[in-house]
Design an enzyme around this catalytic site. Structure first.
Site, PDB file in Angstrom:
ATOM      1  N   GLU A  94      -0.728  12.992   9.493  1.00  0.00           N
ATOM      2  CA  GLU A  94      -0.616  11.748  10.253  1.00  0.00           C
ATOM      3  C   GLU A  94       0.837  11.338  10.446  1.00  0.00           C
ATOM      4  O   GLU A  94       1.676  11.619   9.602  1.00  0.00           O
ATOM      5  CB  GLU A  94      -1.275  10.603   9.472  1.00  0.00           C
ATOM      6  CG  GLU A  94      -2.755  10.729   9.361  1.00  0.00           C
ATOM      7  CD  GLU A  94      -3.332   9.707   8.379  1.00  0.00           C
ATOM      8  OE1 GLU A  94      -2.757   8.602   8.238  1.00  0.00           O
ATOM      9  OE2 GLU A  94      -4.348  10.029   7.757  1.00  0.00           O
ATOM     10  N   CYS A 107       7.077   7.204  11.135  1.00  0.00           N
ATOM     11  CA  CYS A 107       6.804   7.593   9.750  1.00  0.00           C
ATOM     12  C   CYS A 107       6.098   8.948   9.808  1.00  0.00           C
ATOM     13  O   CYS A 107       5.068   9.073  10.468  1.00  0.00           O
ATOM     14  CB  CYS A 107       5.906   6.520   9.133  1.00  0.00           C
ATOM     15  SG  CYS A 107       5.277   6.961   7.507  1.00  0.00           S
ATOM     16  N   CYS A 114      -1.241  15.952  -1.210  1.00  0.00           N
ATOM     17  CA  CYS A 114      -0.174  15.635  -2.157  1.00  0.00           C
ATOM     18  C   CYS A 114      -0.665  15.913  -3.576  1.00  0.00           C
ATOM     19  O   CYS A 114      -1.833  15.727  -3.887  1.00  0.00           O
ATOM     20  CB  CYS A 114       0.206  14.160  -2.007  1.00  0.00           C
ATOM     21  SG  CYS A 114       1.639  13.686  -2.989  1.00  0.00           S
ATOM     22  N   CYS A 118      -0.794   9.470  -7.269  1.00  0.00           N
ATOM     23  CA  CYS A 118      -0.658   8.012  -7.394  1.00  0.00           C
ATOM     24  C   CYS A 118      -2.025   7.382  -7.143  1.00  0.00           C
ATOM     25  O   CYS A 118      -2.702   7.696  -6.172  1.00  0.00           O
ATOM     26  CB  CYS A 118       0.370   7.470  -6.400  1.00  0.00           C
ATOM     27  SG  CYS A 118       2.011   8.153  -6.642  1.00  0.00           S
ATOM     28  N   CYS A 121      -3.045   5.621  -3.702  1.00  0.00           N
ATOM     29  CA  CYS A 121      -2.675   6.309  -2.466  1.00  0.00           C
ATOM     30  C   CYS A 121      -3.792   7.237  -1.970  1.00  0.00           C
ATOM     31  O   CYS A 121      -4.290   8.078  -2.710  1.00  0.00           O
ATOM     32  CB  CYS A 121      -1.392   7.098  -2.692  1.00  0.00           C
ATOM     33  SG  CYS A 121      -0.828   7.959  -1.222  1.00  0.00           S
ATOM     34  N   GLY A 161       2.316  13.211   1.602  1.00  0.00           N
ATOM     35  CA  GLY A 161       3.104  14.201   0.873  1.00  0.00           C
ATOM     36  C   GLY A 161       4.297  13.625   0.141  1.00  0.00           C
ATOM     37  O   GLY A 161       4.690  12.479   0.369  1.00  0.00           O
ATOM     38  N   LEU A 217       8.892   2.686  -6.917  1.00  0.00           N
ATOM     39  CA  LEU A 217       8.940   2.300  -8.325  1.00  0.00           C
ATOM     40  C   LEU A 217       7.597   1.711  -8.756  1.00  0.00           C
ATOM     41  O   LEU A 217       6.975   2.211  -9.691  1.00  0.00           O
ATOM     42  CB  LEU A 217      10.094   1.309  -8.527  1.00  0.00           C
ATOM     43  CG  LEU A 217      10.509   1.000  -9.946  1.00  0.00           C
ATOM     44  CD1 LEU A 217      10.899   2.238 -10.713  1.00  0.00           C
ATOM     45  CD2 LEU A 217      11.678   0.001  -9.953  1.00  0.00           C
ATOM     46  N   CYS A 334      -2.069   4.802   4.703  1.00  0.00           N
ATOM     47  CA  CYS A 334      -1.720   6.147   5.133  1.00  0.00           C
ATOM     48  C   CYS A 334      -2.570   7.205   4.414  1.00  0.00           C
ATOM     49  O   CYS A 334      -2.825   7.101   3.223  1.00  0.00           O
ATOM     50  CB  CYS A 334      -0.256   6.356   4.792  1.00  0.00           C
ATOM     51  SG  CYS A 334       0.322   7.897   5.345  1.00  0.00           S
TER      52      CYS A 334
HETATM   53  N1  SAH Z   1       5.509  10.551  -1.744  1.00  0.00           N
HETATM   54  C1  SAH Z   1       6.498   9.638  -1.277  1.00  0.00           C
HETATM   55  C2  SAH Z   1       6.351   9.189   0.152  1.00  0.00           C
HETATM   56  C3  SAH Z   1       4.980   8.919   0.689  1.00  0.00           C
HETATM   57  S1  SAH Z   1       4.174   7.394   0.384  1.00  0.00           S
HETATM   58  C4  SAH Z   1       6.607   8.456  -2.200  1.00  0.00           C
HETATM   59  O1  SAH Z   1       5.827   8.363  -3.122  1.00  0.00           O
HETATM   60  O2  SAH Z   1       7.506   7.649  -2.018  1.00  0.00           O
HETATM   61  C5  SAH Z   1       5.147   6.116   1.100  1.00  0.00           C
HETATM   62  C6  SAH Z   1       5.058   4.819   0.321  1.00  0.00           C
HETATM   63  O3  SAH Z   1       3.761   4.207   0.452  1.00  0.00           O
HETATM   64  C7  SAH Z   1       5.290   4.999  -1.159  1.00  0.00           C
HETATM   65  O4  SAH Z   1       6.098   3.969  -1.639  1.00  0.00           O
HETATM   66  C8  SAH Z   1       3.884   4.902  -1.708  1.00  0.00           C
HETATM   67  O5  SAH Z   1       3.869   4.604  -3.070  1.00  0.00           O
HETATM   68  C9  SAH Z   1       3.301   3.817  -0.831  1.00  0.00           C
HETATM   69  N2  SAH Z   1       1.850   3.731  -0.811  1.00  0.00           N
HETATM   70  C10 SAH Z   1       0.926   4.702  -0.896  1.00  0.00           C
HETATM   71  N3  SAH Z   1      -0.312   4.208  -0.859  1.00  0.00           N
HETATM   72  C11 SAH Z   1      -0.183   2.872  -0.716  1.00  0.00           C
HETATM   73  C12 SAH Z   1      -1.105   1.793  -0.626  1.00  0.00           C
HETATM   74  N4  SAH Z   1      -2.420   1.981  -0.666  1.00  0.00           N
HETATM   75  N5  SAH Z   1      -0.597   0.561  -0.483  1.00  0.00           N
HETATM   76  C13 SAH Z   1       0.742   0.344  -0.436  1.00  0.00           C
HETATM   77  N6  SAH Z   1       1.647   1.319  -0.538  1.00  0.00           N
HETATM   78  C14 SAH Z   1       1.198   2.564  -0.676  1.00  0.00           C
END
Ligand code: SAH
Length: 344
Positions: A94, A107, A114, A118, A121, A161, A217, A334
């Site tokens: 995406e 973006c 991935c 997390c 996510c 990713g 963070l 995302c």
């Molecule tokens: N892997 C990388 C980049 C991809 S995610 C990273 O972790 O930074 C881009 C951002 O969206 C990251 O800060 C991630 O933690 C956040 N993110 C992912 N899922 C989310 C959600 N459900 N709500 C808010 N932020 C989210």
């Protein structure tokens, strides 16, 4: 099996080497590079100032990887467009095109799926499939620009990713994107976001690319960070912050910290105090994001608690903004579109 070389992933120097090896003149490589990265043609046939004979030869040796727009969702409240792309091997990723006062930013994704796990996510739920090639990251930008007719002036690596888990291809992508003979984007307008792959932060600092590093963070201490981000068990908060301080000292570039607020998990006054202490004295910026609800998890948040948390941080001398929500009507977090495509 397709053994052809992915020509869009080659640097101009690599392409030149390959063209010279075919017994062609050097300037041909420059012409081809321009067709690929500036005019963004989809086939060798379209390269009209190249002889038919050479075009045929190129077609035998190389392929131009293209992305197919499987779905396009356009917001009716702002100009956000979300693309679901199908890759040449049938996988999906995406991209989201967003409009800010200063222009269009996209973006993009860096991997199919991935590994990082997390908890909040959507991109990580079905696990990891493969890395994207530099060409496949570039084409997300080129294809969206061509399709939308909107000039893209900024890129954030915040799609599906973990960019620093696909380090070599991402660095190659950044060099191609900023090549003055190619798309020519200034890396000042590019952000790379990471969940905190510490050794790669040190590597990136050495390159001095001029990008903005964004660090996800999301929690102010090991206990609460490990609860939502398994990567924290490998590199804890202190190790991550040491790497961030090194990055700033080496590059002079301010780090942007992402902090997704989750009701009752990381949004108390005490969390703000710990976060301010952690970042204290560092030159940084905090981006607060009310966590996007994904249907597989029950994390929630809202703008009001984000604003309250921003106020706590402000009182403690930490610069924080609540990220504007764009395209609220077209999809949730995302990774959701790809999940739906894989499941249907
Ligand atoms: N892997 C990388 C980049 C991809 S995610 C990273 O972790 O930074 C881009 C951002 O969206 C990251 O800060 C991630 O933690 C956040 N993110 C992912 N899922 C989310 C959600 N459900 N709500 C808010 N932020 C989210």
């Amino acid at each position: 099996m397709d053994e052809k070389t992915d020509i869009l992933s080659l640097s101009e120097a690599e392409l030149t080497e390959r063209i010279l090896a075919l017994g062609e003149k050097k300037f041909r490589a420059g012409q081809i590079f321009k067709w690929l990265h500036v005019r963004n043609v989809g086939s060798f046939e379209d390269m009209t100032d190249i002889s038919a004979q050479l075009r045929n030869k190129l077609d035998e040796i190389f392929c131009i990887k293209s992305l197919f727009i499987e779905k396009r969702l356009e917001s009716s409240i702002d100009n956000t467009v979300k693309y679901l792309y199908r890759l040449p091997d049938g996988e999906h990723v995406e991209s989201v095109l967003m409009e800010y006062e200063h222009g269009n930013t996209i973006c993009v994704s860096t991997q199919v799926g991935c590994k990082m796990g997390c908890r909040f996510c959507a991109s990580t739920i079905a696990g990891y499939k493969r890395n994207l090639a530099p060409s496949e990251i570039l084409q997300q930008i080129y294809t969206a620009q061509r399709d939308s007719g909107r000039k893209i002036g900024g890129v954030v690596l915040m799609g599906i990713g973990e960019p620093l888990d696909n380090y070599d291809n991402v660095v190659k992508f950044l060099r191609l994107l900023s090549d003055p003979h190619g798309f020519g984007m200034s890396l000042r307008h590019v952000s790379v976001s990471t969940c905190g792959i510490v050794p790669r932060i040190y590597d990136l600092a050495e390159l001095g690319l001029g990008i903005t590093l964004s660090v996800s963070l999301h929690a102010p201490d090991d206990r609460s960070r490990s609860a939502v981000m398994p990567v924290n068990d490998r590199w804890g908060v202190e190790e991550l912050m040491t790497a961030c301080r090194h990055y700033f000292a080496k590059t002079g570039r301010r780090i942007s910290f992402e902090y997704a607020l989750i009701n009752g998990h990381n949004d108390s006054r005490e969390d703000a105090r710990k976060l301010a202490e952690l970042l204290g004295g560092g030159v940084c910026h905090v981006n607060l994001i009310p966590v996007n609800k994904i249907k597989e998890r029950d994390f929630t948040s809202d703008r009001r608690s984000a604003q309250r948390f921003a106020k706590y941080l402000g009182e403690l001398g930490i610069n924080a903004t609540v990220r504007r929500t764009l395209g609220a009507d077209i999809e949730a977090a995302c990774g959701q579109l790809r999940r739906e495509a894989e499941q249907s």
